[in-house]
Design an enzyme around this catalytic site. Structure first.
Site, PDB file in Angstrom:
ATOM      1  N   ASP A  18     -10.786  54.781  49.707  1.00 48.58           N
ATOM      2  CA  ASP A  18     -10.014  55.244  48.555  1.00 48.58           C
ATOM      3  C   ASP A  18     -10.935  55.900  47.532  1.00 48.58           C
ATOM      4  OD1 ASP A  18      -7.659  54.141  49.638  1.00 48.58           O
ATOM      5  OD2 ASP A  18      -8.076  52.192  48.746  1.00 48.58           O
ATOM      6  N   LYS A  40      -9.835  53.017  57.079  1.00 47.78           N
ATOM      7  CA  LYS A  40      -8.447  53.219  56.648  1.00 47.78           C
ATOM      8  C   LYS A  40      -8.343  54.448  55.755  1.00 47.78           C
ATOM      9  CE  LYS A  40      -6.088  50.722  53.411  1.00 47.78           C
ATOM     10  NZ  LYS A  40      -5.240  51.607  52.617  1.00 47.78           N
ATOM     11  N   ASP A  67      -2.746  54.849  56.569  1.00 52.18           N
ATOM     12  CA  ASP A  67      -1.901  53.993  55.722  1.00 52.18           C
ATOM     13  C   ASP A  67      -1.021  54.870  54.837  1.00 52.18           C
ATOM     14  OD1 ASP A  67      -0.875  51.800  54.416  1.00 52.18           O
ATOM     15  OD2 ASP A  67      -2.651  51.439  53.191  1.00 52.18           O
ATOM     16  N   LEU A  68       0.049  55.423  55.434  1.00 55.40           N
ATOM     17  CA  LEU A  68       0.924  56.328  54.678  1.00 55.40           C
ATOM     18  C   LEU A  68       2.217  55.642  54.229  1.00 55.40           C
ATOM     19  CD1 LEU A  68       0.523  59.699  56.638  1.00 55.40           C
ATOM     20  CD2 LEU A  68      -0.804  58.808  54.718  1.00 55.40           C
ATOM     21  N   LYS A  69       2.443  54.421  54.660  1.00 61.06           N
ATOM     22  CA  LYS A  69       3.610  53.630  54.237  1.00 61.06           C
ATOM     23  C   LYS A  69       4.884  54.475  54.242  1.00 61.06           C
ATOM     24  CE  LYS A  69       0.936  50.363  51.434  1.00 61.06           C
ATOM     25  NZ  LYS A  69      -0.394  50.998  51.403  1.00 61.06           N
ATOM     26  N   HIS A  71       8.666  55.743  54.656  1.00 59.65           N
ATOM     27  CA  HIS A  71       9.973  55.142  54.364  1.00 59.65           C
ATOM     28  C   HIS A  71      10.973  56.287  54.232  1.00 59.65           C
ATOM     29  CE1 HIS A  71      12.248  51.882  51.837  1.00 59.65           C
ATOM     30  NE2 HIS A  71      13.027  52.475  52.730  1.00 59.65           N
ATOM     31  N   ASP A  72      11.747  56.535  55.293  1.00 59.54           N
ATOM     32  CA  ASP A  72      12.697  57.650  55.258  1.00 59.54           C
ATOM     33  C   ASP A  72      13.757  57.401  56.322  1.00 59.54           C
ATOM     34  OD1 ASP A  72      13.844  60.244  54.823  1.00 59.54           O
ATOM     35  OD2 ASP A  72      11.872  61.001  54.217  1.00 59.54           O
ATOM     36  N   ILE A  73      14.645  58.355  56.535  1.00 57.66           N
ATOM     37  CA  ILE A  73      15.667  58.153  57.562  1.00 57.66           C
ATOM     38  C   ILE A  73      14.982  58.157  58.939  1.00 57.66           C
ATOM     39  CG2 ILE A  73      17.572  59.083  56.197  1.00 57.66           C
ATOM     40  CD1 ILE A  73      17.295  61.698  57.821  1.00 57.66           C
ATOM     41  N   PRO A  74      15.588  57.474  59.914  1.00 53.30           N
ATOM     42  CA  PRO A  74      14.918  57.315  61.220  1.00 53.30           C
ATOM     43  C   PRO A  74      14.455  58.636  61.832  1.00 53.30           C
ATOM     44  CG  PRO A  74      16.797  55.850  61.091  1.00 53.30           C
ATOM     45  CD  PRO A  74      16.839  56.678  59.845  1.00 53.30           C
ATOM     46  N   THR A 123       2.125  43.852  47.373  1.00 53.32           N
ATOM     47  CA  THR A 123       1.512  42.705  46.689  1.00 53.32           C
ATOM     48  C   THR A 123       1.715  42.718  45.169  1.00 53.32           C
ATOM     49  OG1 THR A 123      -0.508  43.961  47.068  1.00 53.32           O
ATOM     50  CG2 THR A 123      -0.248  41.971  48.339  1.00 53.32           C
ATOM     51  N   ARG A 184     -11.249  39.352  48.565  1.00 50.57           N
ATOM     52  CA  ARG A 184     -12.328  39.315  47.579  1.00 50.57           C
ATOM     53  C   ARG A 184     -13.321  38.224  47.976  1.00 50.57           C
ATOM     54  NH1 ARG A 184     -10.395  43.458  46.937  1.00 50.57           N
ATOM     55  NH2 ARG A 184      -9.563  44.449  45.083  1.00 50.57           N
ATOM     56  N   GLN A 195      -5.690  43.738  42.036  1.00 46.38           N
ATOM     57  CA  GLN A 195      -5.320  42.766  43.070  1.00 46.38           C
ATOM     58  C   GLN A 195      -5.238  41.382  42.441  1.00 46.38           C
ATOM     59  OE1 GLN A 195      -4.240  43.541  45.867  1.00 46.38           O
ATOM     60  NE2 GLN A 195      -5.400  45.130  46.897  1.00 46.38           N
ATOM     61  N   ARG A 216     -12.714  48.178  47.535  1.00 47.91           N
ATOM     62  CA  ARG A 216     -13.699  48.159  46.451  1.00 47.91           C
ATOM     63  C   ARG A 216     -14.812  47.112  46.552  1.00 47.91           C
ATOM     64  NH1 ARG A 216      -8.868  48.400  42.273  1.00 47.91           N
ATOM     65  NH2 ARG A 216      -7.997  47.316  44.084  1.00 47.91           N
TER      66      ARG A 216
HETATM   67  O1  C5P Z   1     -10.038  48.036  46.929  1.00 45.02           O
HETATM   68  P1  C5P Z   1      -9.143  47.034  47.587  1.00 45.02           P
HETATM   69  O2  C5P Z   1      -9.911  46.043  48.463  1.00 45.02           O
HETATM   70  O3  C5P Z   1      -8.199  46.349  46.638  1.00 45.02           O
HETATM   71  O4  C5P Z   1      -8.259  47.920  48.596  1.00 45.02           O
HETATM   72  C1  C5P Z   1      -7.094  47.449  49.191  1.00 45.02           C
HETATM   73  C2  C5P Z   1      -6.476  48.525  50.034  1.00 45.02           C
HETATM   74  O5  C5P Z   1      -5.324  47.973  50.666  1.00 45.02           O
HETATM   75  C3  C5P Z   1      -5.996  49.746  49.263  1.00 45.02           C
HETATM   76  O6  C5P Z   1      -6.221  50.888  50.092  1.00 45.02           O
HETATM   77  C4  C5P Z   1      -4.500  49.526  49.091  1.00 45.02           C
HETATM   78  O7  C5P Z   1      -3.759  50.719  49.099  1.00 45.02           O
HETATM   79  C5  C5P Z   1      -4.161  48.718  50.336  1.00 45.02           C
HETATM   80  N1  C5P Z   1      -2.984  47.859  50.179  1.00 45.02           N
HETATM   81  C6  C5P Z   1      -2.875  46.882  49.201  1.00 45.02           C
HETATM   82  N2  C5P Z   1      -1.732  46.111  49.106  1.00 45.02           N
HETATM   83  C7  C5P Z   1      -0.736  46.286  49.963  1.00 45.02           C
HETATM   84  C8  C5P Z   1      -0.847  47.264  50.959  1.00 45.02           C
HETATM   85  C9  C5P Z   1      -2.001  48.032  51.046  1.00 45.02           C
HETATM   86  O8  C5P Z   1      -3.786  46.690  48.411  1.00 45.02           O
HETATM   87  N3  C5P Z   1       0.341  45.510  49.881  1.00 45.02           N
END
Ligand code: C5P
Length: 242
Positions: A18, A40, A67-69, A71-74, A123, A184, A195, A216
């Site tokens: 990121d 990722k 990781d594009l998450k 969410h749309d129509i099938p 989260t 962490r 987070q 991070r």
């Molecule tokens: O920097 P950090 O360790 O917090 O990165 C977490 C990664 O996980 C980020 O790329 C974030 O988009 C992804 N993520 C998240 N929580 C989710 C889904 C994905 O933090 N529920």
């Protein structure tokens, strides 16, 4: 994954690339790709550099997690998954809240070579926010329900908070992958970041996680190699029987 011997403990780690800086993105691919199981590529990198980002990650890593998450129509999700499959990535995220028909369409389009991961409850959503969305109940109960939906639709796994892994693991059969961000290190000075619901690598793995998403704590560390070594030690301890 739980029954496999521990080969390289860092196979269990996906580094989140990121950053808004292109040179940094490429440097991280070179630096972390050969060390961990997956890189990722998230929305930010993909929207900035698209296939260049996926290509760079693929060149350096054993696996790529897009990781594009979605969410749309099938039908739209089916088209997007088909395109992702052609780009050669290994894992792709969709939102479980898109429902069974969307999840099934994603899995049909993915075939055998691409694993679809369903994102359960994001989260940052607490019970108050879920209530505001007219989704009453605890995030844990909802994550359990959505993970089950994902399993029934043929998904390879689900993304959940490390605090929900244990309850999901109890309710789902192997080899359904549980992937957790929010990792962490206990020894690191707690940075003020977004987070909240966190766990250490050891806690997440003992609870039943298969793949840890770490951003991070590694990418922003003054000495990323030392942090990776610490994570590897924790993973080895958590996965060594006895
Ligand atoms: O920097 P950090 O360790 O917090 O990165 C977490 C990664 O996980 C980020 O790329 C974030 O988009 C992804 N993520 C998240 N929580 C989710 C889904 C994905 O933090 N529920």
């Amino acid at each position: 994954m739980d029954n496999e011997p521990v080969r390289d403990p860092l196979d269990r780690v996906a580094i989140a690339l990121d950053t808004a800086d292109r040179a940094t993105f490429h440097r991280w691919c070179e630096q972390f790709g050969p060390r961990v199981g997956m890189l990722k590529v998230g929305l930010e990198a993909f929207l900035r550099w698209g296939h260049e980002a996926v290509g760079a990650a693929r060149r350096h890593a054993r696996g790529v997690f897009l990781d594009l998450k979605l969410h749309d129509i099938p039908n739209t999700v089916k088209g997007a998954v088909t395109a992702a499959r052609a780009s050669g990535v290994d894992l792709l995220t969709v939102h479980a809240s898109g429902g069974s028909s969307m999840l099934e369409a994603a899995n049909r389009a993915a075939g055998d070579e691409l694993g679809i991961l369903a994102v359960t409850v994001l989260t940052h959503l607490d019970e108050g926010e879920l209530e505001g969305l007219d989704l009453p109940g605890s995030s844990e109960a909802r994550a359990r329900r959505w993970a089950r939906l994902a399993e029934e639709a043929g998904c390879a796994g689900a993304v959940c908070s490390p605090l929900e892994v244990a309850t999901l693991r109890e309710n789902l059969a192997l080899p359904f992958l549980l992937v957790t961000p929010g990792i962490r290190l206990a020894t690191a000075e707690r940075q003020a970041d977004d987070q909240q619901r966190i766990a250490t690598p050891g806690q997440a793995l003992r609870a039943g996680a298969d793949l840890l998403v770490v951003g991070r704590p590694v990418t922003r560390a003054p000495d990323p190699d030392a942090v990776l070594q610490e994570i590897a030690r924790e993973i080895e301890d958590a996965l060594t029987p006895g």
